[in-house]
Design a protein around this motif. Structure first.
Motif, PDB file in Angstrom:
ATOM      1  N   PRO A   1       0.815  -1.224   0.000  1.00 11.36           N
ATOM      2  CA  PRO A   1       0.000   0.000   0.000  1.00 11.36           C
ATOM      3  C   PRO A   1       0.845   1.268   0.000  1.00 11.36           C
ATOM      4  CG  PRO A   1      -0.897  -1.591   1.534  1.00 11.36           C
ATOM      5  CD  PRO A   1       0.435  -2.130   1.107  1.00 11.36           C
ATOM      6  N   MET A   2       1.994   1.229   0.699  1.00 10.59           N
ATOM      7  CA  MET A   2       2.856   2.410   0.725  1.00 10.59           C
ATOM      8  C   MET A   2       3.492   2.649  -0.635  1.00 10.59           C
ATOM      9  SD  MET A   2       4.634   2.076   4.503  1.00 10.59           S
ATOM     10  CE  MET A   2       5.611   3.564   4.302  1.00 10.59           C
ATOM     11  N   ILE A   3       3.880   1.570  -1.317  1.00 12.75           N
ATOM     12  CA  ILE A   3       4.434   1.709  -2.666  1.00 12.75           C
ATOM     13  C   ILE A   3       3.396   2.338  -3.585  1.00 12.75           C
ATOM     14  CG2 ILE A   3       5.123   0.426  -4.735  1.00 12.75           C
ATOM     15  CD1 ILE A   3       6.617  -1.508  -2.931  1.00 12.75           C
ATOM     16  N   ASP A   4       2.179   1.827  -3.517  1.00 13.87           N
ATOM     17  CA  ASP A   4       1.103   2.353  -4.352  1.00 13.87           C
ATOM     18  C   ASP A   4       0.857   3.829  -4.075  1.00 13.87           C
ATOM     19  OD1 ASP A   4      -1.173   1.877  -6.232  1.00 13.87           O
ATOM     20  OD2 ASP A   4      -2.373   2.389  -4.478  1.00 13.87           O
ATOM     21  N   SER A   5       0.859   4.207  -2.787  1.00 16.21           N
ATOM     22  CA  SER A   5       0.626   5.600  -2.420  1.00 16.21           C
ATOM     23  C   SER A   5       1.747   6.514  -2.898  1.00 16.21           C
ATOM     24  CB  SER A   5       0.484   5.708  -0.901  1.00 16.21           C
ATOM     25  OG  SER A   5       0.271   7.051  -0.503  1.00 16.21           O
ATOM     26  N   ALA A   6       2.996   6.075  -2.725  1.00 16.23           N
ATOM     27  CA  ALA A   6       4.137   6.898  -3.144  1.00 16.23           C
ATOM     28  C   ALA A   6       4.154   7.099  -4.658  1.00 16.23           C
ATOM     29  CB  ALA A   6       5.445   6.248  -2.686  1.00 16.23           C
ATOM     30  N   LEU A   7       3.872   6.038  -5.401  1.00 15.13           N
ATOM     31  CA  LEU A   7       3.840   6.146  -6.863  1.00 15.13           C
ATOM     32  C   LEU A   7       2.748   7.109  -7.314  1.00 15.13           C
ATOM     33  CD1 LEU A   7       4.336   2.395  -7.875  1.00 15.13           C
ATOM     34  CD2 LEU A   7       6.019   4.235  -8.041  1.00 15.13           C
ATOM     35  N   LYS A   8       1.588   7.046  -6.656  1.00 16.99           N
ATOM     36  CA  LYS A   8       0.490   7.950  -7.017  1.00 16.99           C
ATOM     37  C   LYS A   8       0.846   9.396  -6.705  1.00 16.99           C
ATOM     38  CE  LYS A   8      -3.348   4.677  -6.608  1.00 16.99           C
ATOM     39  NZ  LYS A   8      -4.518   4.238  -5.805  1.00 16.99           N
ATOM     40  N   GLN A   9       1.555   9.613  -5.602  1.00 17.68           N
ATOM     41  CA  GLN A   9       1.906  10.985  -5.229  1.00 17.68           C
ATOM     42  C   GLN A   9       2.788  11.651  -6.267  1.00 17.68           C
ATOM     43  OE1 GLN A   9       3.223  11.857  -1.231  1.00 17.68           O
ATOM     44  NE2 GLN A   9       1.936  10.244  -0.343  1.00 17.68           N
ATOM     45  N   VAL A  10       3.671  10.882  -6.891  1.00 17.99           N
ATOM     46  CA  VAL A  10       4.571  11.472  -7.895  1.00 17.99           C
ATOM     47  C   VAL A  10       4.090  11.191  -9.315  1.00 17.99           C
ATOM     48  CG1 VAL A  10       6.551  11.352  -6.350  1.00 17.99           C
ATOM     49  CG2 VAL A  10       6.125   9.465  -7.940  1.00 17.99           C
ATOM     50  N   GLU A  11       2.929  10.560  -9.428  1.00 19.48           N
ATOM     51  CA  GLU A  11       2.319  10.248 -10.730  1.00 19.48           C
ATOM     52  C   GLU A  11       3.262   9.415 -11.595  1.00 19.48           C
ATOM     53  OE1 GLU A  11       1.535  14.419 -11.801  1.00 19.48           O
ATOM     54  OE2 GLU A  11      -0.592  13.989 -11.494  1.00 19.48           O
ATOM     55  N   LEU A  12       3.787   8.357 -10.981  1.00 16.95           N
ATOM     56  CA  LEU A  12       4.726   7.476 -11.684  1.00 16.95           C
ATOM     57  C   LEU A  12       4.110   6.106 -11.921  1.00 16.95           C
ATOM     58  CD1 LEU A  12       7.551   6.719 -12.787  1.00 16.95           C
ATOM     59  CD2 LEU A  12       8.211   6.164 -10.434  1.00 16.95           C
ATOM     60  N   ASN A  13       4.132   5.686 -13.164  1.00 13.72           N
ATOM     61  CA  ASN A  13       3.786   4.305 -13.513  1.00 13.72           C
ATOM     62  C   ASN A  13       5.038   3.475 -13.278  1.00 13.72           C
ATOM     63  OD1 ASN A  13       3.353   1.820 -14.825  1.00 13.72           O
ATOM     64  ND2 ASN A  13       1.990   2.766 -16.338  1.00 13.72           N
TER      65      ASN A  13
END
Length: 211
Positions: A40-52
């Motif tokens: 969940p933390m990985i998913d949240s961090a990726l979303k914060q920086v808009e990174l696929n």
């Protein structure tokens, strides 16, 4: 540059993500096990920086020394992502990360002191970016001897060791910058060679050795 950083080696789970000039760093309170907190933390961090994640240049992971279970979780996750994405891995050991967080813009030797449990300490000595003494697991008495032999230096301690040694706690998002530095130096590995760093026997191995 675009990348993901994972650290499950200590009591906290930490994740960093970078997408160009966007960066995110998340660190939990340590009450949720890494096995449940990490994804969940990985998913949240990726979303914060808009990174696929498929667009990442590499995956970075702290390989230890630290919690045996935590290290396995982090390294396994990084290897799985790198394999699926066909990306390289940047490995960071917890002692060099602690030293990096501590010495930012400081020109002095740094001695790390990370809690290893049961009265033991993970310690290493650095001078700038140079590793003088590699990570090892010491008793508190052995650490004091190591500390005296190191001479004048800064102590990079985690939460528990900062209390025991009465020194400031070291922490921060240094894994983001350190991972990029190592990547730019070409310090990358294929996923198969991203191995955990263990500098002592596990509790099960110690118990078996005593029998």
């Amino acid at each position: 540059m675009r990348y993901l950083c994972i650290d499950t080696s200590g009591s906290r789970t930490s994740v960093g993500a970078v997408n160009g000039n966007k960066r995110a760093y998340l660190s939990d309170d340590g009450f949720v096990k890494a096995s449940r907190a990490l994804m969940p933390m990985i998913d949240s961090a990726l979303k914060q920086v808009e990174l696929n994640i498929a667009d990442a240049d590499f995956v970075s992971v702290v390989i230890g020394p630290g919690s045996f279970t935590g290290i396995r979780i982090g390294v396994s996750a990084a290897r799985a992502l790198a394999y699926a994405l066909n990306k390289p891995v940047v490995s960071v050991n917890s002692c060099e990360l602690a030293a990096y967080n501590s010495r930012k813009a400081k020109d002095k030797k740094v001695l790390t002191a990370l809690d290893a449990g049961n009265g033991f300490v993970f310690s290493a000595l650095y001078d700038g970016e140079k590793e003088i003494e590699a990570p090892r697991c010491l008793t508190l008495a052995e650490f004091e001897t190591f500390r005296q032999a190191a001479g004048e230096c800064e102590i990079a301690a985690d939460a528990k060791m900062s209390e025991i040694l009465s020194v400031p706690q070291t922490g921060g998002d240094g894994i983001i910058d350190l991972s990029e530095i190592k990547f730019e130096r070409g310090e990358t590995l294929p996923f198969q060679k991203a191995d955990a760093m263990y500098v002592r026997l596990s509790q099960a191995e110690r118990t078996a050795a005593w029998k």
